[in-house]
Design an enzyme around this catalytic site. Structure first.
Site, PDB file in Angstrom:
ATOM      1  N   HIS A 372      31.448  24.863 154.031  1.00 22.20           N
ATOM      2  CA  HIS A 372      31.882  23.680 154.593  1.00 22.20           C
ATOM      3  C   HIS A 372      32.150  22.528 153.515  1.00 22.20           C
ATOM      4  O   HIS A 372      32.324  21.429 154.017  1.00 22.20           O
ATOM      5  CB  HIS A 372      31.147  23.225 155.471  1.00 22.20           C
ATOM      6  CG  HIS A 372      31.119  24.157 156.782  1.00 22.20           C
ATOM      7  ND1 HIS A 372      31.859  23.946 157.905  1.00 22.20           N
ATOM      8  CD2 HIS A 372      30.504  25.208 157.198  1.00 22.20           C
ATOM      9  CE1 HIS A 372      31.726  24.822 158.875  1.00 22.20           C
ATOM     10  NE2 HIS A 372      30.707  25.608 158.349  1.00 22.20           N
ATOM     11  N   LYS A 565      32.659   8.302 161.533  1.00 21.23           N
ATOM     12  CA  LYS A 565      32.317   9.503 161.043  1.00 21.23           C
ATOM     13  C   LYS A 565      30.860   9.111 160.109  1.00 21.23           C
ATOM     14  O   LYS A 565      30.519   8.116 160.005  1.00 21.23           O
ATOM     15  CB  LYS A 565      33.155  10.097 159.943  1.00 21.23           C
ATOM     16  CG  LYS A 565      33.823   9.098 158.884  1.00 21.23           C
ATOM     17  CD  LYS A 565      34.804   9.404 158.112  1.00 21.23           C
ATOM     18  CE  LYS A 565      36.193   9.601 158.854  1.00 21.23           C
ATOM     19  NZ  LYS A 565      36.733  10.941 158.753  1.00 21.23           N
ATOM     20  N   ARG A 566      29.955  10.096 159.675  1.00 20.40           N
ATOM     21  CA  ARG A 566      29.015   9.741 158.813  1.00 20.40           C
ATOM     22  C   ARG A 566      29.572   8.960 157.591  1.00 20.40           C
ATOM     23  O   ARG A 566      30.574   8.954 157.132  1.00 20.40           O
ATOM     24  CB  ARG A 566      28.536  11.240 158.192  1.00 20.40           C
ATOM     25  CG  ARG A 566      27.726  11.972 159.166  1.00 20.40           C
ATOM     26  CD  ARG A 566      26.559  11.229 159.619  1.00 20.40           C
ATOM     27  NE  ARG A 566      25.604  10.958 158.853  1.00 20.40           N
ATOM     28  CZ  ARG A 566      24.313  11.779 158.985  1.00 20.40           C
ATOM     29  NH1 ARG A 566      24.293  12.710 159.675  1.00 20.40           N
ATOM     30  NH2 ARG A 566      23.520  11.452 157.877  1.00 20.40           N
ATOM     31  N   LYS A 571      33.965   9.570 151.675  1.00 20.37           N
ATOM     32  CA  LYS A 571      34.896   9.177 153.039  1.00 20.37           C
ATOM     33  C   LYS A 571      35.271   7.793 152.688  1.00 20.37           C
ATOM     34  O   LYS A 571      36.254   7.441 153.587  1.00 20.37           O
ATOM     35  CB  LYS A 571      33.803   9.305 154.343  1.00 20.37           C
ATOM     36  CG  LYS A 571      33.327  10.856 154.542  1.00 20.37           C
ATOM     37  CD  LYS A 571      32.479  11.008 155.517  1.00 20.37           C
ATOM     38  CE  LYS A 571      31.962  12.168 155.890  1.00 20.37           C
ATOM     39  NZ  LYS A 571      32.753  13.260 156.675  1.00 20.37           N
ATOM     40  N   THR A 673      37.252  16.758 161.105  1.00 18.65           N
ATOM     41  CA  THR A 673      37.403  17.174 162.589  1.00 18.65           C
ATOM     42  C   THR A 673      37.855  16.166 163.623  1.00 18.65           C
ATOM     43  O   THR A 673      38.703  16.331 164.456  1.00 18.65           O
ATOM     44  CB  THR A 673      36.451  18.111 163.061  1.00 18.65           C
ATOM     45  OG1 THR A 673      35.306  17.459 162.903  1.00 18.65           O
ATOM     46  CG2 THR A 673      36.339  19.716 162.709  1.00 18.65           C
ATOM     47  N   LYS A 677      40.539  15.106 166.879  1.00 21.21           N
ATOM     48  CA  LYS A 677      40.252  14.519 168.365  1.00 21.21           C
ATOM     49  C   LYS A 677      41.232  13.228 168.354  1.00 21.21           C
ATOM     50  O   LYS A 677      41.848  13.185 169.418  1.00 21.21           O
ATOM     51  CB  LYS A 677      38.839  14.082 168.122  1.00 21.21           C
ATOM     52  CG  LYS A 677      37.733  15.307 168.223  1.00 21.21           C
ATOM     53  CD  LYS A 677      36.501  14.701 167.926  1.00 21.21           C
ATOM     54  CE  LYS A 677      35.705  16.108 167.272  1.00 21.21           C
ATOM     55  NZ  LYS A 677      34.525  15.415 166.600  1.00 21.21           N
TER      56      LYS A 677
END
Ligand code: B0W
Length: 828
Positions: A372, A565-566, A571, A673, A677
């Site tokens: 992952h 998100k985290r 990110k 992911t 959504k």
């Protein structure tokens, strides 16, 4: 505990199935409340939730036992999903949808003047995961049940899930999440299937009665694993799969000798030590770890689960393992459970007396590994000395696997000792380490990445040698999300409109959603208006959440721009906040002609030990406070950080979002992911060419996606001569943003606190190249703002995004796992 013979001989009376109309449900509810729980209607609302959960569980039970019976039939091939994380969220609403019981349940509660929506809020989130990896496991379980595949999930029943986050003075504070405090009505404890897991001790090599070299692992400290089963309902198909979660328990409640000798605390300590194993989820998402307790958790899960599968196998096959690989397959969710490879070898050799080659043939044909992450710091390594102390027999087996493997490498590349050292399962650093990813590759027949780009980069980089050796093992399985929770459940208004417009088959077959494409035509103006009205209502619902959690007013006529998100540097929440500061700076200098009002929402948890991530949260909060209180800004711009982002929050957030921020440094986000959504719910993505963004773009078309930034290959090239200060000096907008930050405008009363953030942005070795993408991002955001003015065009683009989301259902992902890896027969 032994099963009794009379179970098989007793004649079971015919029992009528439970009714599920509103009347039966209200009776069941009241009985549970009064007779089982001992409460009345005017009790704390949690008990009302619990009574209804039990009522629904009764209906689940009948189907569950039926599904189990089918899976237990001899010669039924099964898959086992081994994962340290299952981020399930709440179960009541999801089960009602899947069992088609929403309406009667709501009616049943009306009799008591109880609102179903209020009741659902009483359920704590089962937060047994960090982020994407854990939520993927939960979506996979949902799809396996819906596709009627015999898949059992195995995980740990953490007493404390992902910590609860609250914000104090802009800083993240972590509180323990004791989600099991009031009990979990969904789980069924099955003490009769407990397993013993060994730790420590030492090995003895000896010849058995037939003169065969054998090994026993002795003087171990043992821990008991007790399974707690959670039902996983399929979508309106009478199938209930099982998620089996292990709880750790001491072998004896107390050491009686010690207890009697007056050493009470020593006696209790042993019990506590054992139970620590399933006490708390490690809150590190893609960041460094290496703690002994984590290794204990990993082995605990692997050993208990394998022993459970072996027990199931022997129930019908006895000790004959010749066909074991034909009927069993294990999917390893990242390297976290990959010690299972060595453990299966140990069980087959030391306990079932198979020879090495037989055991290896079985193991390497039953294990499959999913990677992952490309981040080197998230690749697990365990020190050899820790392994030798904690799992001495397993370490011997790993050494032997390595010896056999390196022999194979030397045959393929004779004399290439550099390659042998590179590929060795043991890293010969100052402290020897086991490379778990390499163990997972060597021991598996399938290795997959989670998006096309990710799989390609794995094969070109991290796993290059292995791809050359075994190209046939490597494959891609692009992630997905379940359309049941993330569309049908989270967005009831849109569900209704979709049912009316394209029929009601889409929740079980999301490819049907492409029929929406037609509805952007001018003759479907009414549909487009309904679509826009639903988005508006969902924005209202989100605005209420933001008001209650953050005390910030979001005006629903503004564009809702969301990044949840985290928190991680790759990110790039920082890039987002730089854009926010840029907008603020424009407002302050009066550059607001043709302005598009914007509400920016950011949320996510930082690993408690990740200094920079925590500082980013503080920065977001400080920037938000200055902006939201500035009368010059008004409704032009609002910023909020939503505390404690979790599954339940996302159920409100994704339907109410216009713009989905997916802005990672290209080549770093394996898949993502959340992006899926949002897309399903009609948000438009602003994103880099990274992870599954690329596939989203390919499905929806470049014209319906806001793409910006360097591509993965360009990132690698740009690193060579990255000069952030030059970028600042040559971009007046960026200069203005940096000047505001440098001046301490956002931290007037806490001087210097953001120095580390400023230093990373200016660091020529910043691995995330944040400033390299600034200009491209700002320009892209400006295009978004322009485009949002044409609300009809935006609505059409929104529809096209939902219409193109069919590929991102986990039903498609799981169908691919099944076709290429698991090869299970659907059982209806
Ligand atoms: C999660 C936890 C840990 C740990 O506890 O040590 C380490 C790594 C992870 C992790 N999470 N590694 N990758 C992920 C995320 O997985 C999802 C699902 O495949 C992807 O969409 C994300 O891109 C990836 O970051």
């Amino acid at each position: 505990m032994q099963k009794k013979d009379w179970i098989n001989t007793t004649v079971i009376p015919e029992v009528a199935p439970l009714k599920s109309d509103a009347h039966a449900l209200s009776e069941g509810f009241y009985r549970y409340l009064r007779n089982h729980l001992g409460h009345f209607l005017r009790c704390v609302p949690f008990y009302l939730y619990e009574a209804m959960a039990f009522t629904i569980r009764d209906r689940i039970m009948e189907q569950w036992s039926h599904t189990w019976q089918r899976y237990k039939q001899p010669r039924t091939r099964k898959a086992y999903y081994l994962s340290l994380e299952f981020l399930i969220g709440r179960a009541l609403g999801n089960n009602l949808l899947n069992l088609d019981l929403e309406k009667p349940t709501s009616e049943a509660l009306k009799v008591f003047a109880v609102d179903l929506e209020d009741l659902k809020q009483e359920e704590p989130d089962a937060g047994l995961g960090n982020g994407g990896l854990g939520r993927l496991a939960a979506c996979f379980m949902d799809s396996c049940a819906t596709l009627q595949l015999p898949v059992i999930g195995y995980g740990i029943r953490y007493e404390y899930g992902m910590f609860l986050q609250h914000i104090e003075n802009g800083y993240q504070i972590e509180d323990p999440d004791h989600w099991l405090r009031d009990g979990n009505p969904w789980e069924v404890a099955r003490a009769e299937y407990e397993q013993t897991v060994h730790f420590e001790g030492h090995t003895e090599h000896f010849k058995d009665e037939n003169g065969i070299e054998s090994v026993r692992w002795v003087d171990t400290n043992d821990v008991i694993a007790i399974p707690h089963d959670m039902p996983i309902s399929g979508y309106q198909n009478k199938t209930i799969n099982t998620l089996r979660l292990w709880k750790a328990s001491a072998t004896r409640a107390f050491n009686l000798a010690e207890f009697n000798a007056g050493s009470y605390s020593d006696a209790v300590e042993a019990k506590n030590n054992a139970e620590h194993i399933s006490m708390v989820l490690y809150p590190n998402d893609s960041s460094e770890n290496g703690k002994e307790l984590r290794l204990r958790q990993q082995y605990f899960l692997a050993s208990a689960s394998l022993k459970d599968v072996v027990r199931l196998w022997e129930e019908t096959n006895g000790e004959d393992y010749t066909e074991f690989a034909k009927f069993n397959v294990f999917q390893l969710n990242d390297t976290h459970p990959s010690i299972a490879i060595a453990e299966l070898m140990r069980i087959l050799m030391d306990e079932k007396h198979l020879a090495w080659n037989e055991a290896w043939a079985i193991t390497s044909q039953t294990m499959a590994y999913t990677n992952h992450t490309l981040l080197p710091e998230a690749l697990e390594k365990w020190s050899v000395s820790l392994m030798q102390r904690l799992l001495p027999r397993l370490m011997e087996i790993i050494y032997k696997i390595n010896e056999m493997f390196l022999h194979q490498v030397s045959l393929k590349w004779p004399g290439d000792t550099a390659r042998q050292a590179r590929m060795s399962l043991i890293e010969e650093s100052s402290e020897k380490q086991v490379r778990m990813a390499y163990l997972a590759i060597v021991g598996s027949f399938s290795v997959n990445g989670v998006a096309a780009l990710h799989t390609r980069l794995l094969c070109e980089g991290l796993f290059k040698d292995f791809c050359e050796l075994w190209p046939h093992k490597f494959n891609n399985k692009t992630n997905g999300v379940t359309p049941r929770r993330w569309l049908a459940y989270a967005n009831p208004l849109l569900r209704k409109l979709l049912n009316q417009t394209i029929g009601d088959e889409w929740p079980a077959d999301l490819s049907k959603i492409k029929a929406l494409r037609d509805f952007i035509k001018p003759e479907h103006k009414k549909f487009q208006q309904q679509w826009a009205a639903i988005k508006q209502a969902n924005k209202q619902r989100l605005a209420q959440l933001v008001k209650s959690r953050c005390n910030v007013d979001f005006d629903t006529s503004a564009i809702f721009d969301v990044q949840v998100k985290r928190i991680h540097e790759y990110k790039r929440q920082l890039l987002n906040i730089l854009h926010v500061i840029h907008l603020y700076s424009r407002i302050k200098r009066g550059d607001t002609d043709n302005w598009t009002p914007r509400c920016v929402l950011i949320g996510g948890k930082a690993a408690p030990g990740y200094h920079m991530a925590k500082l980013i949260i503080k920065l977001i909060n400080n920037v938000a406070e200055i902006i939201n209180e500035d009368p010059d800004v008004g409704d032009k711009l609002k910023v909020a950080f939503i505390p404690n982002y979790n599954v339940s929050a996302m159920e409100i957030i994704c339907p109410g979002t216009d713009l989905s921020e997916q802005i990672s440094t290209a080549g770093k986000e394996a898949s993502g992911t959340g992006n899926m959504k949002f897309m399903m719910n009609g948000a438009i993505t602003i994103g880099t060419y990274d992870g599954a963004n690329i596939e989203i773009l390919e499905h929806v078309g470049e014209e319906n996606f806001f793409l910006f930034g360097l591509k993965a290959e360009e990132v690698s090239a740009a690193k060579e001569d990255y000069m952030p200060q030059d970028i600042i000096d040559n971009d007046p907008d960026l200069e203005a943003v940096m000047a505001l930050l440098d001046s301490g405008h956002f931290n007037l009363f806490e001087p210097d606190i953001f120095n580390d953030v400023l230093a990373t942005l200016r660091n020529p070795y910043d691995p995330w190249l944040t400033l390299a993408d600034f200009r491209s991002y700002i320009d892209c955001q400006q295009r978004v703002a322009e485009f949002y003015k044409d609300r009809d065009a935006w609505t059409r683009m929104s529809i096209l995004n939902s219409a193109a989301s069919g590929y991102f259902s986990t039903d498609r992902t799981i169908a691919e796992y099944n076709k290429d890896i698991w090869k299970l027969k659907k059982l209806s």
